[in-house]
Design a protein around this motif. Structure first.
Motif, PDB file in Angstrom:
ATOM      1  N   GLN A  20       0.831  -1.207   0.000  1.00  0.00           N
ATOM      2  CA  GLN A  20       0.000   0.000   0.000  1.00  0.00           C
ATOM      3  C   GLN A  20       0.872   1.268   0.000  1.00  0.00           C
ATOM      4  N   THR A  21       1.937   1.236   0.784  1.00  0.00           N
ATOM      5  CA  THR A  21       2.816   2.405   0.856  1.00  0.00           C
ATOM      6  C   THR A  21       3.503   2.664  -0.492  1.00  0.00           C
ATOM      7  N   MET A  22       4.001   1.613  -1.121  1.00  0.00           N
ATOM      8  CA  MET A  22       4.682   1.779  -2.400  1.00  0.00           C
ATOM      9  C   MET A  22       3.717   2.229  -3.488  1.00  0.00           C
ATOM     10  N   ASP A  23       2.485   1.711  -3.479  1.00  0.00           N
ATOM     11  CA  ASP A  23       1.498   2.143  -4.471  1.00  0.00           C
ATOM     12  C   ASP A  23       1.177   3.623  -4.296  1.00  0.00           C
ATOM     13  N   HIS A  24       1.008   4.036  -3.035  1.00  0.00           N
ATOM     14  CA  HIS A  24       0.724   5.450  -2.777  1.00  0.00           C
ATOM     15  C   HIS A  24       1.901   6.331  -3.208  1.00  0.00           C
ATOM     16  N   LEU A  25       3.134   5.886  -2.926  1.00  0.00           N
ATOM     17  CA  LEU A  25       4.314   6.661  -3.323  1.00  0.00           C
ATOM     18  C   LEU A  25       4.434   6.746  -4.844  1.00  0.00           C
ATOM     19  N   PHE A  26       4.157   5.672  -5.529  1.00  0.00           N
ATOM     20  CA  PHE A  26       4.229   5.659  -6.988  1.00  0.00           C
ATOM     21  C   PHE A  26       3.186   6.598  -7.592  1.00  0.00           C
ATOM     22  N   ASP A  27       1.958   6.585  -7.032  1.00  0.00           N
ATOM     23  CA  ASP A  27       0.912   7.478  -7.534  1.00  0.00           C
ATOM     24  C   ASP A  27       1.283   8.934  -7.305  1.00  0.00           C
ATOM     25  N   THR A  28       1.879   9.229  -6.152  1.00  0.00           N
ATOM     26  CA  THR A  28       2.270  10.607  -5.857  1.00  0.00           C
ATOM     27  C   THR A  28       3.346  11.097  -6.807  1.00  0.00           C
TER      28      THR A  28
END
Length: 315
Positions: A20-28
C-alpha cells in the motif's frame, strides 16, 4: 497464546502495508512528474530539386530544348554527347555525383545538376571562390591595420601577455596526386606526400597570414625562412606598435610559438623544464593561450572539408 493471524507484525500484514505504501508513493510521484516534452520536428524547406532538374533538362537536353546546340557548346565548351558521357561516368564512379536520397527518402540533386555546375565553372575559367574573394577580399584578405594591432595588444594584455598579436604554426595537407618525380621532396619518411600551410591566427580565429605550398619535408624553421610573414617589418611598412612591460617600452610585437622555432625577439616559447612555481605558471599560461592556433586548425578542418581531405591540386 494468541494466534499468529492476529499478530500486527505478521509477515502477511507487513507485506500488505508495504504494498500500500509503495502504491501510494508511486501514484504521488506520477502526479508530480513533469509531462514529457514534445518532440521537435525539423523544419521542412521545399527546395524543388525535381523542378530544377526538369527545367535544366528542358533548357539544354530535351529534343525541343530552349537553347540550340551552338549556345550549348559556347556555354559548356563541348558538344552535348561528350557532356552526357561525362555525366554518366561521374554518376557511376564518383560518389559525390551520384543522386542520393535524404533521411525522408526524397532524392537530392541529380548528377546532371551537379555536373552542370562543375563544368560551368571550368568552362568560364573562374575559381569556385572567385566571387567570395572579390566581395570579401578587402575585408578579410588583408594585413592588420594599426587599429587591429591595438585591439590585439589590448586583448593580449588582458590575457597576461603584453605585446602579443597572435600565434604562429603550420599544418601538413596530404597531396593525393603528387607527381612521382616530386614525391621525394614532398614526403617525410614513410608518410604520404604533404604540402605545408603556415598561418598566423589571433584569439578570435582570424587568419592574419597564410603561406601555402612548401613541400612536406620542410619543418617549421625551413618554412619560416621562405615565408613572407616578416617582409613588412624588414621593409619598414608594418604599423608601429608600442607597449610597456615592467616599466620598459617595447616597439616590436611578438607571436607565441612551440619549441621548434628559433630564439628570436618576435617569438615567445614555453619553458620545457620548469624548475620553479613562476616558471610553471608561465609555461601553463603560454601553452593555454597558444591553443588559439590549435583551435583555429580544429575549426578550419571540420567546417571546410577540403582541408582535411587529400588535395588533388596540380595533380
Amino acid at each position: 497464546m494468541a494466534s499468529s493471524s492476529n499478530d500486527p507484525f505478521s509477515d502477511e500484514r507487513f507485506d500488505d502495508l508495504f504494498d500500500q505504501t509503495m502504491d501510494h508513493l508511486f501514484d504521488t510521484l506520477s502526479e508530480i512528474q513533469a509531462p514529457p516534452k514534445p518532440k521537435k520536428k525539423r523544419a521542412f524547406i521545399e527546395r524543388e530539386r525535381e523542378l530544377g532538374h526538369q527545367q535544366l533538362w528542358n533548357d539544354y537536353f530535351s529534343e525541343d530544348c530552349t537553347y540550340p546546340l551552338h549556345v550549348f557548346r559556347r556555354r559548356f565548351r563541348m558538344n552535348k554527347p561528350l557532356f552526357m558521357h561525362i555525366v554518366d561516368r561521374l554518376s557511376e564512379e564518383v560518389s559525390y555525383f551520384k543522386q542520393k536520397r535524404d533521411a525522408a527518402g526524397r532524392f537530392g540533386l541529380s548528377a546532371l545538376q551537379k555536373c552542370t555546375a562543375a563544368i560551368r565553372i571550368m568552362a568560364y575559367g573562374s575559381a569556385a571562390d572567385a566571387g567570395v574573394i572579390n566581395v570579401f577580399g578587402d575585408e578579410y584578405l588583408r594585413r592588420p591595420t594599426a587599429d587591429d594591432l591595438q585591439r590585439l595588444l589590448d586583448v593580449g594584455q588582458s590575457r597576461g601577455f603584453s605585446g602579443i598579436i597572435g600565434s604562429i604554426d603550420c599544418m601538413h595537407w596530404e597531396w593525393k596526386n603528387c607527381p612521382t618525380a616530386w614525391r621525394g621532396q614532398y614526403t617525410r619518411g614513410s608518410e604520404k606526400p604533404t604540402i605545408v600551410l603556415k598561418v598566423v591566427t589571433s584569439y578570435d580565429l582570424w587568419f592574419w597570414h597564410a603561406f601555402f605550398g612548401p613541400p612536406g619535408t620542410l619543418n617549421g624553421i625551413n618554412v619560416l625562412d621562405r615565408s613572407p610573414v616578416f617582409d613588412d617589418i624588414f621593409k619598414g611598412r608594418a604599423p608601429k606598435v608600442t607597449y610597456w612591460v615592467n616599466g620598459h617600452q617595447y616597439d616590436l610585437a611578438y607571436y607565441l610559438t612551440n619549441g621548434i622555432y628559433p630564439d628570436w625577439a618576435t617569438f615567445i616559447q614555453s619553458i620545457p623544464l620548469t624548475q620553479s612555481e613562476k616558471a610553471r605558471l608561465f609555461a601553463t599560461t603560454q601553452e593555454s593561450v597558444r591553443k588559439d592556433i590549435e583551435r583555429a586548425f580544429g575549426v578550419l578542418q571540420p567546417r571546410f572539408a577540403i582541408v582535411k581531405k587529400p588535395g588533388s591540386i596540380l595533380g
